[in-house]
Design an enzyme around this catalytic site. Structure first.
Site, short mmCIF file in Angstrom:
data_model
loop_
_atom_site.label_atom_id
_atom_site.label_comp_id
_atom_site.label_asym_id
_atom_site.label_seq_id
_atom_site.Cartn_x
_atom_site.Cartn_y
_atom_site.Cartn_z
N GLU A 1 0.81 -1.24 0.00
CA GLU A 1 0.00 -0.04 -0.08
C GLU A 1 0.88 1.28 -0.08
OE1 GLU A 1 -3.54 2.04 2.65
OE2 GLU A 1 -2.46 0.58 3.68
N LYS B 1 -9.82 1.53 -2.64
CA LYS B 1 -10.18 1.24 -1.30
C LYS B 1 -11.62 1.59 -0.71
CE LYS B 1 -7.85 1.61 3.32
NZ LYS B 1 -6.48 2.39 3.80
N CYS C 1 -5.74 -2.87 2.89
CA CYS C 1 -5.75 -2.38 4.42
C CYS C 1 -6.90 -2.47 5.16
CB CYS C 1 -4.99 -1.04 4.49
SG CYS C 1 -3.92 -0.81 6.07
#
Length: 285
Positions: free
Chosen positions: A45, A120, A161
């Site tokens: 990331e 995301k 994440c």
């Protein structure tokens, strides 16, 4: 009978203030992974700039822009084509035509073609008094889609994440056929020790699949910037840690045995045995 196996590599590269240096780190790490037999390679990331708002907009890229304005995307295209690999480009700041920023992972196939991207979905907005406060939503716009892409090996689910904390997302990727789920993930030294491995193992056991998370190495030279937990890790479908590391630059490898996924799902029918007459998890878009 030969088992269906491919080698996965997680490139835990250090991310510093200079984007050219970061791209050079990534180039060298991917090359080393390929030299060691990797067929699917993952970057962390925010691998091209530090995880700090001051870097996002100046270095954001748009797939429609010319090559000279998209150095990170050009590198991913070049490396995937040169090495004939599947390259999951961790995440980078992406900007759309409406000037919105996203934390986005781009996927390139062995022909150097952009075949998928994941924006995301869940924003990292946390406040742990005295330890860490961060509001990703102050900078980024959340994505609105789940991501599963097809390879010659298997279907791979992709999330980023904080997405790891949401089991419904992983369940839907599995429902769409994923046998491996990849999370580029820069956890931190506060939540990392408590939850990182726990969440990875939970997602692997829940979905009886391989789960891999690739974080950047820790930027100890600049403590004012966000510090990554590192600890890139690969978990097998039984919940076993098959490969992991600490927080220094390195590459984590594992052989992904797809026949083992099928065997675990047959031995413990947690997926096929769901009581869909009582409950279900469904996708809305």
């Amino acid at each position: 009978m030969l088992r269906k196996v491919f080698k996965l590599a997680l490139c835990q590269v250090k991310v510093v203030k200079d984007i050219r240096t970061n791209l050079d780190f990534s180039r060298k790490s991917v090359g080393e992974a390929v030299a060691n037999g990797a067929q699917v390679v993952v970057l962390p990331e925010c691998f091209n700039v530090p995880y700090a708002a001051e870097f996002f907009r100046p270095h954001a890229e748009n797939v429609a822009w010319p090559a000279e304005r998209t150095p990170t995307l050009q590198l991913l295209k070049e490396l995937s084509s040169q090495h004939k690999i599947w390259l999951i480009g961790g995440s980078i700041p992406e900007i759309d035509d409406a000037d919105r920023l996203y934390n986005t992972s781009f996927v390139f196939n062995p022909n150097g073609e952009l075949v998928s991207r994941h924006r995301k979905v869940h924003m990292f907005d946390i406040d742990i008094p005295g330890k860490i406060t961060y509001r990703e939503s102050d900078t980024f716009t959340p994505g609105n889609a789940l991501t599963v892409f097809e390879t010659e090996h298997c279907k791979i689910g992709l999330a980023i994440c904080f997405d790891l904390r949401f089991p419904e997302q992983a369940a839907l990727m599995t429902k769409d056929g994923a046998k491996v789920i990849v999370y580029p993930a820069a956890f931190n030294p506060t939540t990392g020790p408590a939850h990182f491995e726990l969440l990875l193992r939970a997602r692997a056991v829940d979905n009886q699949c391989y789960v891999a998370a690739c974080g950047p190495a820790r930027y100890v030279e600049e403590p004012k910037y966000y510090q990554s937990w590192g600890h890139s890790t690969i978990i097998d479908p039984y919940g076993k840690v098959v490969a992991t590391t600490e927080h220094d630059p390195t590459i984590v490898y594992a052989d992904i045995d797809l026949d083992y996924v099928d065997e675990i799902r047959k031995q413990i029918p947690a997926l096929s045995g769901k009581r869909l007459d009582i409950y279900d998890v469904t996708k809305k878009n």
